[in-house]
Motif scaffolding. Structure first.
Motif, PDB file in Angstrom:
ATOM      1  N   THR A  14       0.856  -1.183   0.000  1.00  9.76           N
ATOM      2  CA  THR A  14       0.000   0.000   0.000  1.00  9.76           C
ATOM      3  C   THR A  14       0.897   1.239   0.000  1.00  9.76           C
ATOM      4  OG1 THR A  14      -0.118   0.316   2.406  1.00  9.76           O
ATOM      5  CG2 THR A  14      -1.662  -1.267   1.414  1.00  9.76           C
ATOM      6  N   THR A  36       2.375   4.597  -4.519  1.00 10.66           N
ATOM      7  CA  THR A  36       2.588   5.772  -5.364  1.00 10.66           C
ATOM      8  C   THR A  36       3.221   6.934  -4.607  1.00 10.66           C
ATOM      9  OG1 THR A  36       0.346   6.588  -4.918  1.00 10.66           O
ATOM     10  CG2 THR A  36       0.644   5.144  -6.830  1.00 10.66           C
ATOM     11  N   ARG A  52       7.151   4.267  -3.910  1.00  8.80           N
ATOM     12  CA  ARG A  52       7.632   4.114  -5.288  1.00  8.80           C
ATOM     13  C   ARG A  52       8.988   3.427  -5.313  1.00  8.80           C
ATOM     14  NH1 ARG A  52       8.778   9.288  -7.077  1.00  8.80           N
ATOM     15  NH2 ARG A  52       8.921   8.588  -9.238  1.00  8.80           N
ATOM     16  N   ALA A  95      -3.985   1.116  -5.641  1.00  6.91           N
ATOM     17  CA  ALA A  95      -4.012   2.512  -6.087  1.00  6.91           C
ATOM     18  C   ALA A  95      -5.434   2.867  -6.514  1.00  6.91           C
ATOM     19  CB  ALA A  95      -3.040   2.738  -7.243  1.00  6.91           C
ATOM     20  N   ARG A  96      -5.739   4.153  -6.469  1.00  7.13           N
ATOM     21  CA  ARG A  96      -7.093   4.599  -6.820  1.00  7.13           C
ATOM     22  C   ARG A  96      -7.353   4.539  -8.318  1.00  7.13           C
ATOM     23  NH1 ARG A  96      -5.648   7.976  -2.493  1.00  7.13           N
ATOM     24  NH2 ARG A  96      -7.140   7.906  -0.753  1.00  7.13           N
ATOM     25  N   LEU A 101      -1.884  -4.497 -10.318  1.00  2.00           N
ATOM     26  CA  LEU A 101      -2.656  -3.372  -9.798  1.00  2.00           C
ATOM     27  C   LEU A 101      -4.011  -3.824  -9.277  1.00  2.00           C
ATOM     28  CD1 LEU A 101      -3.218  -0.288  -9.470  1.00  2.00           C
ATOM     29  CD2 LEU A 101      -4.070  -0.333 -11.826  1.00  2.00           C
ATOM     30  N   ASP A 122      -8.875   1.774  -2.399  1.00  4.61           N
ATOM     31  CA  ASP A 122      -8.174   2.521  -1.358  1.00  4.61           C
ATOM     32  C   ASP A 122      -8.355   1.797  -0.025  1.00  4.61           C
ATOM     33  OD1 ASP A 122     -10.751   3.150  -0.426  1.00  4.61           O
ATOM     34  OD2 ASP A 122     -10.777   5.082  -1.470  1.00  4.61           O
TER      35      ASP A 122
END
Length: 327
Positions: A19, A22, A27, A44-45, A60, A64
């Motif tokens: 989590t 980003t 990253r 990720a949203r 992916l 959230d």
């Protein structure tokens, strides 16, 4: 990038879920884990691309920390879950708790249900939960994870993290480049620091070699740095020599109150709150025998080298201009 639960990305190795992928630290962590052979799955949203991840193809999951179905998909089949996501600024304690306590609780429950190990990336601020809403919420997140995992849990408390892409340290380098003076606070203060690449490498080491309990991160100076050394090192990195001026604690507190009022008036969250001022004015952010540090690989970046490397990156990306030397 493949989406879960339809995981069509290439599987190089066991799955590790991340989590906060980003964010500034996340990253780098994704990159390190992928390069070490893990199949990295992120939350990720929205679908994202990142130049740092070119060729890495993390899986992916769209969602959230409030989406329990997405968290279940994130953790399903994962060997380990690294929970990096968290709020660093919010309007009030309730908002901090929604992100840093309840969000952590949901991640921990999803990881437990999936049978995955959990590595919770907290903050050294959690050591002093009374200082600020942020610090209290980070301790609350640790407690929430412990309620679910008991002792079968790894909690990592990093100190101040800096490096390429960090906007907070960028402000320090801009001040050192342009200002006639730099502020320093109490000479008693000691602060541990770590470069983001070293933080990511050490967290990845905990994924590879599990260690349970409460652990701390720092560079090669766990005893930390004083304000004067910190400001002089930043000035040297940008090639400037501003004067160092001691700022009274009352001025920091007053500035924080003004910042809080401005935040309430504009509706925009601010990082400089009365609580953050108390964190800044706290004397002891060094590590001690009460902050166990595992036997990690050596850091790549002592502070002086890390600041210099960061400045080179900021300048190469146009974030920081090279000022003409001042007399």
């Amino acid at each position: 990038m493949a989406s879960a639960p339809d995981m069509t990305g290439a599987h190089k190795g066991p799955v590790v879920a991340v989590t906060g992928a980003t964010g500034f630290l996340g990253r780098r962590l994704v990159k390190v884990l992928a390069e070490q052979g893990w199949t990295v799955r992120i939350l990720a949203r929205r679908d994202i691309t990142d130049p740092m991840w070119r060729g890495l193809e993390p899986q992916l999951v769209i969602g959230d920390l409030a989406n329990t179905a997405a968290l279940a998909a994130l953790c399903d089949g994962a060997e380990a879950v690294v929970h990096v996501a968290g709020l660093i600024k919010a309007q009030d304690r309730a908002a901090f708790d929604r992100g840093n306590v309840e969000g952590t609780r949901r991640v921990a429950q999803a990881a437990k249900t999936a049978g995955a190990r959990l590595i919770l990336v907290s903050s050294l601020a959690a050591r002093e939960p009374h200082l600020s809403d942020y610090a209290g919420s980070k301790r609350g997140g640790e407690d929430a994870a412990r309620e679910i995992f008991g002792g079968d849990l790894t909690i990592v408390r990093p100190p101040a993290i800096y490096g390429p892409g960090d906007v907070e340290t960028l402000r320090l380098f801009k001040m050192a480049s342009k200002a006639a003076f730099l502020p320093v606070l109490s000479p008693k203060t000691r602060m541990a620091w770590i470069h983001v690449d070293d933080a990511a490498a050490r967290i990845a080491d905990l994924v590879k070699t599990p260690r349970l309990g409460l652990l701390s991160l720092s560079d090669n100076r766990p005893e930390g740095y004083g304000w004067i050394e910190l400001m002089r090192t930043a000035s040297k990195a940008v090639g400037a020599s501003p004067r160092l001026v001691r700022i009274p604690s009352g001025a920091i507190k007053a500035l924080a109150v003004l910042s809080k009022w401005a935040s309430a008036a504009t509706g925009k969250d601010t990082i400089l709150t009365p609580g953050k001022a108390r964190e800044l004015l706290h004397d002891d952010w060094a590590l001690s025998s009460n902050d166990p540090i595992p036997d990690f690989p050596p850091v790549r970046y002592p502070l002086e080298a890390g600041f210099a490397q960061s400045v080179r990156w900021y300048r190469s990306e146009g974030w920081l201009k090279e000022e003409k030397s001042r007399k």
